[in-house]
Design an enzyme around this catalytic site. Sequence first.
Site, PDB file in Angstrom:
ATOM      1  N   PRO A  10       0.785  -1.337  -0.150  1.00  0.00           N
ATOM      2  CA  PRO A  10      -0.168  -0.090  -0.005  1.00  0.00           C
ATOM      3  C   PRO A  10       0.763   1.247   0.060  1.00  0.00           C
ATOM      4  O   PRO A  10       1.967   1.472   0.551  1.00  0.00           O
ATOM      5  CB  PRO A  10      -0.805  -0.123   1.287  1.00  0.00           C
ATOM      6  CG  PRO A  10      -0.140  -1.155   1.988  1.00  0.00           C
ATOM      7  CD  PRO A  10       0.690  -1.896   1.278  1.00  0.00           C
ATOM      8  N   ASN A  11       0.350   2.035  -0.617  1.00  0.00           N
ATOM      9  CA  ASN A  11       1.019   3.689  -0.815  1.00  0.00           C
ATOM     10  C   ASN A  11       2.190   3.735  -1.641  1.00  0.00           C
ATOM     11  O   ASN A  11       2.641   4.860  -1.790  1.00  0.00           O
ATOM     12  CB  ASN A  11       1.136   4.322   0.590  1.00  0.00           C
ATOM     13  CG  ASN A  11      -0.230   4.430   1.219  1.00  0.00           C
ATOM     14  OD1 ASN A  11      -1.133   4.793   0.643  1.00  0.00           O
ATOM     15  ND2 ASN A  11      -0.498   3.870   2.387  1.00  0.00           N
ATOM     16  N   TYR A  23      11.253   8.848   1.723  1.00  0.00           N
ATOM     17  CA  TYR A  23      11.109   7.870   0.686  1.00  0.00           C
ATOM     18  C   TYR A  23      11.773   8.421  -0.735  1.00  0.00           C
ATOM     19  O   TYR A  23      11.788   7.441  -1.522  1.00  0.00           O
ATOM     20  CB  TYR A  23       9.616   7.450   0.096  1.00  0.00           C
ATOM     21  CG  TYR A  23       8.928   6.851   1.557  1.00  0.00           C
ATOM     22  CD1 TYR A  23       9.358   5.688   1.900  1.00  0.00           C
ATOM     23  CD2 TYR A  23       7.974   7.578   2.062  1.00  0.00           C
ATOM     24  CE1 TYR A  23       8.616   5.097   3.077  1.00  0.00           C
ATOM     25  CE2 TYR A  23       7.440   7.148   3.318  1.00  0.00           C
ATOM     26  CZ  TYR A  23       7.463   5.848   3.554  1.00  0.00           C
ATOM     27  OH  TYR A  23       7.037   5.465   4.927  1.00  0.00           O
ATOM     28  N   ASN A  74       7.947  -5.518  -0.752  1.00  0.00           N
ATOM     29  CA  ASN A  74       7.805  -4.555  -0.007  1.00  0.00           C
ATOM     30  C   ASN A  74       6.261  -4.656   0.300  1.00  0.00           C
ATOM     31  O   ASN A  74       5.377  -3.929  -0.162  1.00  0.00           O
ATOM     32  CB  ASN A  74       8.438  -3.126  -0.509  1.00  0.00           C
ATOM     33  CG  ASN A  74       8.195  -1.886   0.357  1.00  0.00           C
ATOM     34  OD1 ASN A  74       7.676  -2.113   1.278  1.00  0.00           O
ATOM     35  ND2 ASN A  74       8.822  -0.977   0.016  1.00  0.00           N
ATOM     36  N   ALA A  77       3.025  -0.804   4.929  1.00  0.00           N
ATOM     37  CA  ALA A  77       2.616  -0.892   6.492  1.00  0.00           C
ATOM     38  C   ALA A  77       1.934  -2.336   6.783  1.00  0.00           C
ATOM     39  O   ALA A  77       1.901  -2.599   7.883  1.00  0.00           O
ATOM     40  CB  ALA A  77       1.274   0.128   6.386  1.00  0.00           C
ATOM     41  N   ARG A 107      12.768   4.314  12.709  1.00  0.00           N
ATOM     42  CA  ARG A 107      11.399   4.910  12.712  1.00  0.00           C
ATOM     43  C   ARG A 107      10.702   4.954  13.949  1.00  0.00           C
ATOM     44  O   ARG A 107      11.113   4.335  14.888  1.00  0.00           O
ATOM     45  CB  ARG A 107      10.732   4.769  11.343  1.00  0.00           C
ATOM     46  CG  ARG A 107      11.684   4.854  10.238  1.00  0.00           C
ATOM     47  CD  ARG A 107      10.983   4.938   8.647  1.00  0.00           C
ATOM     48  NE  ARG A 107       9.654   5.711   8.982  1.00  0.00           N
ATOM     49  CZ  ARG A 107       8.722   5.649   8.029  1.00  0.00           C
ATOM     50  NH1 ARG A 107       8.765   4.754   7.158  1.00  0.00           N
ATOM     51  NH2 ARG A 107       7.803   6.678   8.057  1.00  0.00           N
TER      52      ARG A 107
END
Length: 154
Positions: A10-11, A23, A74, A77, A107
């Site tokens: 997602p995203n 990013y 990847n 989330a 993070r």
Amino acid sequence: MGKVLVLHGPNLNLLGTREPEIYGCTTLSDINRMMAERAQAAGVAIDFFQSNHEGALVDAIQEARGRYDFIIFNAAAYTHYSIALRDAIAAVQIPVIEVHISNIHKREAFRHTSVLAPVVLGQICGLGTDSYMAALEAVIRKLAAKEEKGDAEA
């Protein structure tokens, strides 16, 4: 030589404009193009799939069985909480390399845990888009070693 599936969660379709301070400015199309060029030079077939939907990613993993030698993933989330993706990876028995553009361990605390890590071959993070390229290089080397071993047994 082999066949690789690259899955983007997602995203990631927003790369290039989404939080460039984290990013970078490289787009998903740029990443796919770089990976496709490297794979072609190595004689490796490569396919790409991106989805913002967990079930679509589960379906892609399940459909990869018998079709792909490796998955580069990847999960974005979903990395931190998707037991469904974890279980799909464990079920198909295809080696998966988990990839992240940012260093998830530097993070927010909730990003430090990967529920996928126990069932993947390895994890590469924090190298920007080079995380994807490092995963592809590892896959190319593993495919070459497998082919070399197969030739030695023939």
